[in-house]
Design an enzyme around this catalytic site. Structure first.
Site, PDB file in Angstrom:
ATOM      1  N   HIS A  84      46.036  -1.650 -77.664  1.00 49.15           N
ATOM      2  CA  HIS A  84      47.014  -2.467 -77.841  1.00 49.15           C
ATOM      3  C   HIS A  84      48.154  -1.572 -77.930  1.00 49.15           C
ATOM      4  O   HIS A  84      48.335  -0.451 -77.948  1.00 49.15           O
ATOM      5  CB  HIS A  84      46.707  -3.221 -79.201  1.00 49.15           C
ATOM      6  CG  HIS A  84      46.632  -1.914 -80.479  1.00 49.15           C
ATOM      7  ND1 HIS A  84      47.596  -1.122 -80.843  1.00 49.15           N
ATOM      8  CD2 HIS A  84      45.620  -1.524 -81.023  1.00 49.15           C
ATOM      9  CE1 HIS A  84      47.208  -0.515 -81.743  1.00 49.15           C
ATOM     10  NE2 HIS A  84      45.952  -0.609 -81.836  1.00 49.15           N
ATOM     11  N   GLU A 106      39.301  -2.387 -84.557  1.00 44.98           N
ATOM     12  CA  GLU A 106      39.176  -1.089 -84.915  1.00 44.98           C
ATOM     13  C   GLU A 106      38.163  -0.683 -86.051  1.00 44.98           C
ATOM     14  O   GLU A 106      37.474  -1.512 -86.791  1.00 44.98           O
ATOM     15  CB  GLU A 106      40.527  -0.524 -85.277  1.00 44.98           C
ATOM     16  CG  GLU A 106      40.598   1.074 -85.470  1.00 44.98           C
ATOM     17  CD  GLU A 106      40.352   1.975 -84.350  1.00 44.98           C
ATOM     18  OE1 GLU A 106      39.127   2.049 -84.274  1.00 44.98           O
ATOM     19  OE2 GLU A 106      41.301   2.344 -83.790  1.00 44.98           O
TER      20      GLU A 106
END
Length: 211
Positions: free
Chosen positions: A9, A82
């Protein structure tokens, strides 16, 4: 042969401040939004058959921007999140060392089996990434799939793909908005590109090491 486009990202405010984001649901900052747009331009002429992203906002924003020209819908998958850093999320490494010196030392010695307070072990992250990859390889054939995730899961994926132990994931560096490429043929992965940031205008060398 399946082609995989692996994207981290774009930048967030916590990236800039060198803080552990983990599963805090922060959006892209202005630079991150621009990086996502640059990725969209970079990939606008590529064939993309499917896009899957971590369900956290920063990954979904990046994915939706990239595939807007392709008219694709982003499929969210929590297995691409994550690593959960628990009580350490939102803190810098220096702050963590100040408040949890013993726990940090123990974790650094065996991150595969020891978790931050309230967080995940490296093995737990590896297990969910492995589950995602196995499902993907069973259902896709001959397609190009865009995956938008985070530094930790993508580094673990590279280890799994290349036959390295997951605890070696720190040997790979993936900058915000970086593009890596894997080709999978007959169950074997070939690394075609790693940490490509040529599309990111003005990215400095030190930005390559953003956590």
């Amino acid at each position: 042969m399946m082609k995989l486009l692996l994207v981290r990202h774009g930048q967030t405010a916590l990236n800039v401040e060198r803080r552990y984001q983990g599963q805090i649901d922060v959006p892209l900052d202005a630079v991150g939004l621009a990086q996502a747009a640059q990725l969209a331009t970079r990939l606008q002429n590529e064939t993309i058959d499917r896009v899957i992203a971590s369900d956290l906002t920063r990954a979904m924003q990046t994915a939706e921007t990239i595939v807007a020209p392709h008219g694709l819908t982003v499929e969210p998958d929590a297995r691409l999140r994550e690593m959960a850093f628990g009580a350490w999320e939102g803190l810098s490494f220096a702050e963590i060392q100040t408040h949890w010196p013993v726990q940090v030392a123990t974790w650094l010695n065996d991150p595969l089996n020891i978790a931050p307070p309230g967080g995940e072990t490296g093995e737990q992250v590896s297990a969910r990434v492995r589950s995602f990859v196995n499902d993907l390889l069973r259902t896709e054939n001959g397609q190009t799939v865009l995956i938008v995730s985070h530094g930790g899961p993508l580094r673990v994926w590279l280890c799994l793909a290349l036959g390295l132990p997951p605890q070696d994931h720190w040997r790979f560096n993936l900058a915000p908005a970086s593009l890596s490429r894997l080709a999978v043929y007959d169950g074997q992965a070939i690394l075609m590109a790693l940490n490509d940031i040529h599309h990111c205008e003005g990215m400095r060398t030190e930005d390559l090491w953003a956590i």
